[in-house]
Design a protein around this motif. Structure first.
Motif, PDB file in Angstrom:
ATOM      1  N   GLU A  68      56.355  31.658  29.783  1.00 53.71           N
ATOM      2  CA  GLU A  68      55.485  33.013  30.229  1.00 53.71           C
ATOM      3  C   GLU A  68      56.381  34.001  30.861  1.00 53.71           C
ATOM      4  O   GLU A  68      57.667  33.655  30.931  1.00 53.71           O
ATOM      5  N   LYS A  95      43.795  31.769  36.167  1.00 52.26           N
ATOM      6  CA  LYS A  95      44.433  31.634  34.698  1.00 52.26           C
ATOM      7  C   LYS A  95      45.314  30.477  34.549  1.00 52.26           C
ATOM      8  O   LYS A  95      46.071  30.126  35.616  1.00 52.26           O
ATOM      9  N   ARG A 146      42.816  41.502  31.007  1.00 50.07           N
ATOM     10  CA  ARG A 146      43.397  40.266  30.820  1.00 50.07           C
ATOM     11  C   ARG A 146      43.039  39.269  31.570  1.00 50.07           C
ATOM     12  O   ARG A 146      42.235  38.367  31.294  1.00 50.07           O
ATOM     13  N   GLN A 147      43.427  39.449  32.760  1.00 50.77           N
ATOM     14  CA  GLN A 147      43.213  38.460  33.878  1.00 50.77           C
ATOM     15  C   GLN A 147      41.890  37.841  34.206  1.00 50.77           C
ATOM     16  O   GLN A 147      41.311  37.072  34.444  1.00 50.77           O
ATOM     17  N   ARG A 150      39.257  38.795  32.175  1.00 48.79           N
ATOM     18  CA  ARG A 150      38.367  38.171  31.263  1.00 48.79           C
ATOM     19  C   ARG A 150      38.905  36.684  31.222  1.00 48.79           C
ATOM     20  O   ARG A 150      38.055  35.909  30.865  1.00 48.79           O
ATOM     21  N   ASP A 151      39.953  36.268  31.483  1.00 48.39           N
ATOM     22  CA  ASP A 151      40.483  34.815  31.488  1.00 48.39           C
ATOM     23  C   ASP A 151      39.789  34.100  32.502  1.00 48.39           C
ATOM     24  O   ASP A 151      39.311  32.878  32.290  1.00 48.39           O
ATOM     25  N   CYS A 152      39.012  35.038  33.436  1.00 53.61           N
ATOM     26  CA  CYS A 152      38.179  34.109  34.561  1.00 53.61           C
ATOM     27  C   CYS A 152      36.866  34.609  34.279  1.00 53.61           C
ATOM     28  O   CYS A 152      35.823  34.419  35.318  1.00 53.61           O
ATOM     29  N   GLY A 207      41.397  36.528  39.335  1.00 51.52           N
ATOM     30  CA  GLY A 207      42.360  36.312  38.323  1.00 51.52           C
ATOM     31  C   GLY A 207      43.392  35.206  38.603  1.00 51.52           C
ATOM     32  O   GLY A 207      44.084  35.074  37.725  1.00 51.52           O
TER      33      GLY A 207
END
Ligand code: SF4
Ligand SMILES: [Mg+2]
Lengths: 437, 411
Positions: A258, B411, B317-318, B320-322, B408
């Motif tokens: 990552e 993730k 993004r983060q 949405r990940d959670c 977040g």
């Protein structure tokens, strides 16, 4: 074909104002030179002379106060074949002095005609930078106390190729104008005039006293000897230009986990920014995404030098460095510049020069020895060697992959030097540092 | 080990230079925002640049010097910023495609001449590599503090298109598009960048960037009598003939009639000034440049531009990940306000809008004006650091319907 579209009495200037007369002389000079209207661009400054553009049948450009010189220079650079003439007042010469001087210094081939009537006619006769000492103007009620600006000497000393001071009444003015227009490089004619509405009346200036004024002010009329300058040596700039060779190379795809954040903190002169740049380019050549942001004081040769590098196999959208994975600290400047010591956790590996005192931190700390690296590759390559050491030591790349990727991704003038530094760093990672305990 | 998301095919490493190779090859480079801007400008056909050194814009000038060293353009370092923009306007009216770049202090000195380019209708691209704070501010620190200044940069307050880059790739694209807008509308266009874009090196693949077709200013018919400021319709843009060409040209910064001659006739004055306004605003839909990442069921919409955009993307993004339902709108054009795109992004379920900005919360007011009745939250930072994605994530997930409070972290 005359460049002047109207007769003098149809112009909007006050009756008796010299501006119309000087425009007629200029038109005569153009005619003598057989210049067609589209061969000439007249750039007018602000002030009464600024309304001249409408009377001229050629390309015209009317811009801002004092900046006429700059437009003229831009036009001339874009169209070198064009005859470019600036019509500017004494006011414009004051506010735009810097442009006059530097256009002359650069030897740009434009022709400046100063319509110098010793005051700001359009705004009510206020004193200008060419107003004679003791002169009466609304802004010098007790008489002007400042000496006037010698525009001719100024440009003559700074690279103009033709400079002259004349009065609007001089019979040979068209000849002088032609000489100025024909002279290669920067030319300027300081043309003394009467502003009948303000200056001339208040200061009893007339056609005759214009000449005596020259003696009083010790500003001689006539052509002025310009300081000759030797031709500068022409230095070619190496073109990287628009023609570029791109070679197809096989892809070396680097595997990477990552997003990883590196920070190298040291001092000016250690070539930290270039070291980080070298690693960044290797990563990009290996198919990774990289983002490098640097932090250094405005005086680049002193103080801290910090460079952050983010590497990821995915596109990097956020370029801030908030969760440093590796912090490589080389000097005291670097220690001071890193503000986040307290907040660092065991997620961060700190590799710090052995002699440094570090603030309290939760990070994992290992010591390195800068001197060892400097002995191996020299002071200017030590940062790259130590960063390479860190990348292997931290387990981000193994020796072989790193070496292959470096072979592939290191380019440019310092390729050999940089490869040597990377090799040294990889070697150190294998051997370890001998640290005094 | 996961595969790199490298498109299949060969990797071609570009070693500097400005050629634009067609084809499917991957051509990733590692360049700064300033370098990207020069690439975009050259791609658009820029052939005249004048500038004055100022951090963090200086490397645009040196990059251009290298790009034009083969004689493809003229570059000049002037005595000050006033001369830089002055030479650009002169050259533009002589037919060149021009650009100048500076930072806040230089934009201040450009101000009067920006009005000249507006009044005289000279195409001109101005890059503002913003720094922190007013005056000298923080020369090597970043910020997005010039968003309102760019809109109201010159007297009269007539509109100027303003674009805002978010990274090196968009800096490239927007520099190119800025030329298209400038040429099409014969107007100055301001491209906002910032220290953290200007001097940050990033991976770019410029070949993959979608660009609109290259626009040249509309040339006047060569045989007809030329009227420098005549238009065929009220919001129109006058045809162009260059100073130095075969048709006599008049350019002026004074209020003028169709011939470029000073006028005191009110109907002519009104027609000209209305046109300066309408030529930009009437076609403002075409000026909307945004990136929509919308979720129909989202209750939260993040609107970002400039430097805050990277953090916003990461935060979205983060979030949405959670499990958060969130939409994201990136604004690349700031002025005219891309109102249509903003309203479109406010899908029926949107209850809240979050606007992160690297300034005192300036542009958020424009969004509030557009969206009465919607809770619009401002996130700000002005100390030269970036807004961390975490701050946006916390704001997004605070009232998340899934009750997610992980910020977040999960993730
Ligand atoms: S005010 Fe002076 S400079 Fe202006 S037109 Fe009248 S006489 Fe000429
Ligand atoms: Mg005067």
């Amino acid at each position: 074909m005359t460049t002047l579209a109207v007769k003098r009495n149809e112009m909007a200037f006050c009756p008796g104002c010299s501006h119309g007369m000087v425009l007629e002389r200029l038109s005569e000079a153009f005619d003598r030179m057989n210049l067609a209207p589209t061969d000439v661009c007249i750039v007018t400054d602000i002030g009464c002379v600024g309304i001249s553009d409408r009377y001229l049948d050629c390309h015209t450009f009317h811009g801002l106060h004092g900046r006429s010189i700059t437009y003229a220079e831009g036009i001339k650079r874009a169209r070198p074949e064009l005859t470019v003439v600036v019509l500017i007042g004494d006011g414009g010469c004051g506010i735009g002095t810097a442009h006059l001087v530097h256009a002359a210094r650069r030897g740009i081939d434009i022709n400046v005609i100063v319509f110098n009537n010793f005051n700001f006619g359009m705004t009510g006769g206020q004193h200008s930078s060419t107003t004679p000492v003791c002169a009466q103007t609304p802004t010098t009620p007790a008489g002007a106390t400042d000496y006037p600006f010698d525009v001719c000497q100024t440009v003559g000393a700074n690279g103009a190729s033709y400079v002259g001071r004349f009065t609007a009444f001089d019979k040979d003015l068209p000849d002088r104008m032609e000489a100025a227009l024909r002279a290669p490089g920067f030319s300027l004619l300081d043309t003394w005039e009467l502003c009948v509405a303000y200056y001339a009346e208040r200061n009893r200036l007339n056609r005759k006293t214009l000449t005596t004024l020259s003696d009083e002010m010790d500003l001689p009329l006539g052509e002025l000897e310009c300081r000759r300058r030797p031709q500068p040596p022409s230095l070619a700039v190496t073109a990287t230009g628009n023609a570029v060779t791109k070679t197809a190379e096989p892809s070396i795809a680097l595997s990477w986990a990552e997003r990883t954040e590196f920070c190298v903190a040291g001092s000016a002169g250690q070539r930290i920014l270039s070291a980080v740049g070298v690693i960044g380019r290797i990563a990009v050549a290996g198919g990774l995404y990289a983002a490098q942001s640097d932090d250094f004081p405005i005086t680049v040769r002193r103080g801290h030098s910090v460079s952050n590098l983010i590497l990821s196999r995915k596109a990097i959208v956020y370029t801030g460095v908030d969760r440093t994975d590796l912090l490589l600290v080389l000097t005291e400047d670097g220690v001071r510049r890193v503000k986040s010591w307290q907040a660092l956790s065991t997620d961060t590996l700190v590799l710090a020069e052995a002699s440094l005192n570090l603030p309290a931190t939760g990070a994992r700390i290992e010591r390195i020895d800068r001197k060892t690296a400097e002995k191996l590759v020299g002071k200017t390559s030590a940062a790259l060697a130590l960063l390479s050491y860190a990348i292997v030591r931290g387990g981000w790349l193994d020796e072989d992959r790193f070496r292959t990727a470096a072979e592939f991704g290191v380019r440019g003038k310092y390729r050999d030097e940089n490869l040597k530094a990377i090799d040294a760093g990889i070697g150190l990672a294998r051997a370890g540092f001998e640290l005094e305990t | 080990m996961p595969e790199n998301d490298l498109p299949t095919g060969r990797t071609i490493i570009a070693r500097g230079g400005y050629a634009h190779k067609k084809g499917q090859d991957v051509m990733r480079e590692f360049i700064t925002g300033n370098q990207a801007i020069v690439r975009g400008a050259v791609r658009a056909g820029c052939n005249f640049v004048a500038g004055y050194p100022i951090t963090p814009a200086s490397s645009i000038l040196t990059e251009v010097l290298r790009a034009f060293a083969d004689g493809s353009g003229v570059v000049v370092q002037t005595e000050d910023e006033i001369a830089a923009i002055g030479q650009c306007i002169g050259a533009s009216m002589a037919g060149a495609k021009v650009m100048t770049a500076t930072s806040g202090p230089g934009i201040s000195l450009y101000s009067e001449n920006i009005g000249l380019a507006q009044m005289g209708e000279a195409p001109l691209v101005i890059v503002d590599c913003q720094r922190m704070g007013p005056a000298t501010g923080g020369a090597t620190a970043t910020g997005d503090g010039d968003v309102m200044f760019a809109r109201h940069v010159t007297s009269g307050s007539y509109p100027i298109p303003v674009l805002a880059a978010t990274d090196a790739t968009t800096a490239y694209r927007l520099a190119y598009e800025a030329f298209n807008i400038a040429e099409r509308l014969r107007t100055p266009v301001i491209l906002l960048s910032s220290k953290a874009i200007a001097l940050t090196r990033q991976t770019v693949d410029l070949e993959k960037v979608q660009l609109s077709p290259c626009v040249e200013r509309k040339a006047a018919a060569p045989d007809a009598t030329f009227h420098p400021y005549k238009v065929d319709q009220p919001g129109g843009v006058p045809d162009f003939a260059p100073i130095g060409g075969s048709q006599r040209v008049r350019f002026t910064g004074s209020i003028h009639d169709e011939e470029g001659v000073l006028t005191i006739e009110r109907d002519q004055i009104d027609a000209k000034l209305q046109r300066l306004n309408t030529k930009i605003l009437a076609g403002s839909d075409a000026l909307e440049l945004v990136d929509e990442d919308l979720d129909d069921s989202a209750e939260t919409l993040v609107i970002s531009y400039g430097l805050a955009d990277g953090a916003a993307r990461e935060a979205v993004r983060q979030s949405r990940d959670c499990g958060a339902m969130v939409s994201h709108l990136t604004l690349y054009s700031l002025w005219p306000v891309p109102a249509k795109a903003i309203r479109r992004a406010v899908t029926p379920s949107i209850k809240r809008v979050i606007v992160p900005e690297l300034n005192l919360g300036l542009y958020v007011e424009e969004i509030r004006k557009l969206l009465p009745g919607i809770d619009v939250m401002s996130i700000q930072r002005i100390d030269g650091g970036l807004i961390e994605p975490q701050r946006i994530v916390s704001a997004v997930t605070a009232d998340s319907p899934c009750g997610c409070r992980c910020g977040g972290q999960s993730k």
